[in-house]
Motif scaffolding. Structure first.
Motif, short mmCIF file in Angstrom:
data_model
loop_
_atom_site.label_atom_id
_atom_site.label_comp_id
_atom_site.label_asym_id
_atom_site.label_seq_id
_atom_site.Cartn_x
_atom_site.Cartn_y
_atom_site.Cartn_z
N SER A 149 60.35 -1.35 67.63
CA SER A 149 59.54 -0.14 67.75
C SER A 149 58.98 0.29 66.40
N ILE A 150 58.21 1.35 66.41
CA ILE A 150 57.78 2.01 65.17
C ILE A 150 58.41 3.39 65.18
N ASP A 151 59.35 3.62 64.27
CA ASP A 151 60.05 4.91 64.19
C ASP A 151 59.35 5.83 63.21
N LEU A 152 59.12 7.06 63.63
CA LEU A 152 58.51 8.06 62.76
C LEU A 152 59.64 8.89 62.13
N ILE A 153 59.72 8.85 60.80
CA ILE A 153 60.80 9.55 60.12
C ILE A 153 60.24 10.50 59.06
N ASP A 154 60.94 11.59 58.86
CA ASP A 154 60.59 12.53 57.80
C ASP A 154 61.20 12.01 56.51
N ILE A 155 60.41 11.89 55.45
CA ILE A 155 60.92 11.28 54.23
C ILE A 155 62.06 12.07 53.60
N LYS A 156 62.16 13.34 53.92
CA LYS A 156 63.26 14.13 53.35
C LYS A 156 64.61 13.70 53.92
N ASP A 157 64.58 12.94 55.04
CA ASP A 157 65.82 12.47 55.66
C ASP A 157 66.23 11.08 55.15
N ILE A 158 65.45 10.51 54.22
CA ILE A 158 65.79 9.20 53.65
C ILE A 158 66.74 9.42 52.47
N LEU A 159 67.87 8.74 52.50
CA LEU A 159 68.83 8.82 51.39
C LEU A 159 68.43 7.84 50.29
N TYR A 160 68.27 6.55 50.68
CA TYR A 160 67.78 5.54 49.75
C TYR A 160 67.29 4.32 50.51
N LEU A 161 66.53 3.47 49.82
CA LEU A 161 66.01 2.22 50.38
C LEU A 161 66.67 1.06 49.65
N GLU A 162 66.97 0.01 50.40
CA GLU A 162 67.62 -1.16 49.82
C GLU A 162 66.85 -2.43 50.18
N ALA A 163 66.55 -3.26 49.19
CA ALA A 163 65.85 -4.52 49.44
C ALA A 163 66.85 -5.57 49.95
N GLU A 164 66.46 -6.24 51.02
CA GLU A 164 67.25 -7.36 51.55
C GLU A 164 66.29 -8.54 51.70
N GLY A 165 66.08 -9.28 50.60
CA GLY A 165 65.10 -10.36 50.63
C GLY A 165 63.72 -9.79 50.85
N LYS A 166 63.04 -10.25 51.88
CA LYS A 166 61.69 -9.77 52.19
C LYS A 166 61.72 -8.57 53.14
N TYR A 167 62.92 -8.08 53.47
CA TYR A 167 63.07 -6.92 54.34
C TYR A 167 63.48 -5.70 53.52
N THR A 168 63.37 -4.52 54.14
CA THR A 168 63.82 -3.28 53.51
C THR A 168 64.71 -2.53 54.49
N VAL A 169 65.85 -2.05 53.99
CA VAL A 169 66.77 -1.26 54.81
C VAL A 169 66.67 0.20 54.38
N PHE A 170 66.35 1.08 55.33
CA PHE A 170 66.33 2.52 55.09
C PHE A 170 67.71 3.08 55.42
N HIS A 171 68.35 3.69 54.44
CA HIS A 171 69.62 4.36 54.66
C HIS A 171 69.33 5.85 54.83
N MET A 172 69.65 6.35 56.01
CA MET A 172 69.26 7.72 56.35
C MET A 172 70.38 8.72 56.08
#
Length: 214
Positions: A149-172
Motif C-alpha cells: 500500500s501507500i501509507d500517509l504519515i505525519d512526519i512529526k510521528d517519525i522517530l528516525y529512518l534507517e537504511a537497509e541496502g536499497k530500502y528504507t525503514v521508518f521507525h515510528m
C-alpha cells in the motif's frame, strides 16, 4: 527558468563518448555533462562527487567487474540510469533491479537515444516536483510506498529512518515500522532540513525527538 540536468557518462570508448556528447548537444541543450568515467575507479569517484541526475552507463568497461556489479556497491542510487551498451543480455536484470529509464543497444538511432533521455528527464522532474510540493505543504504529510500500500504519515510521528541496502525503514513514534523500496537518500532530499538530520550514512533522525547526544 529552464531546468538543467547533470549527466555523467560512463564509457571506455572515446568514439562512443564523442557520439553521446554530439547527441546531447544537438537534442538535449539543457543537459550538462559533469564528467566522463572510463574505468571503475573514475566511475565511483565521479558518481559520489557529482551526484548526477542522469547516468549514461556502458556495461562493459574492459575490467573484471562490469558497471552493473559496481552499482551494487552503492548503498544509494538516486540518479536515473540509461544503459548504452552493445550487450543485450543484461537488459532484463537492469530493468527489473535498477528500474532503468532506458536500455539503448549499440548501434542505436537518434530517436532511441533521445527517447531514453526524455524518459529520464521526466522522472527527474517528477522527483523535483515532489520535493517542491513537500517542502511547501502545510501539514507535512508523507506518502510511504510499502509492498502492499501507500501509507500517509505525519512526519512529526517519525522517530528516525534507517537504511537497509536499497530500502528504507521508518521507525515510528508508536514503535511500529514501515519499509519502503526507496533509498534513504531520496528521503534525505525531501524531508525538511530543519527537522531531520542525517547523523550517519545509515540513519536520519527527527531532531524534535532527540533527548541526548553522546
Amino acid at each position: 527558468m529552464e531546468e538543467k540536468f547533470k549527466i555523467l557518462i560512463v564509457e571506455d570508448d572515446e568514439i562512443s563518448i564523442t557520439l553521446i556528447k554530439h547527441f546531447l548537444n544537438k537534442f538535449c541543450e539543457n543537459s550538462i555533462v559533469v564528467d566522463e568515467a572510463k574505468n571503475s575507479k573514475e566511475f565511483i569517484s565521479n558518481f559520489l562527487s557529482f551526484q548526477p541526475d542522469i547516468l549514461l552507463l556502458d556495461i562493459d568497461l574492459g575490467e573484471e567487474k562490469n558497471s552493473l556489479e559496481i552499482l551494487n556497491e552503492f548503498e544509494e542510487i538516486d540518479s536515473e540510469i540509461i544503459i548504452v551498451s552493445s550487450h543485450k543480455d543484461f537488459a532484463l536484470k537492469a530493468i527489473n533491479k535498477y528500474h532503468v529509464a532506458g536500455y539503448v543497444v549499440k548501434p542505436y538511432s537518434i530517436t532511441e537515444f533521445s527517447n531514453a533521455i526524455h524518459t529520464a528527464k521526466k522522472r527527474v522532474l517528477e522527483k523535483r516536483s515532489l520535493h517542491h510540493k513537500f517542502e511547501n505543504t502545510k501539514h507535512h504529510i508523507l506518502g510511504v510506498s510499502t509492498s502492499t500500500s501507500i501509507d500517509l504519515i505525519d512526519i512529526k510521528d517519525i522517530l528516525y529512518l534507517e537504511a537497509e541496502g536499497k530500502y528504507t525503514v521508518f521507525h515510528m513514534l508508536k514503535g511500529d515500522t514501515k519499509v519502503t523500496s526507496k533509498n534513504i537518500g531520496f528521503y534525505e532530499k525531501i524531508l525538511p532540513k530543519h527537522l531531520f538530520y542525517r547523523i550517519h550514512h545509515k540513519f536520519i533522525v527527527n531532531l524534535n525527538k532527540v533527548t541526548t547526544i553522546n
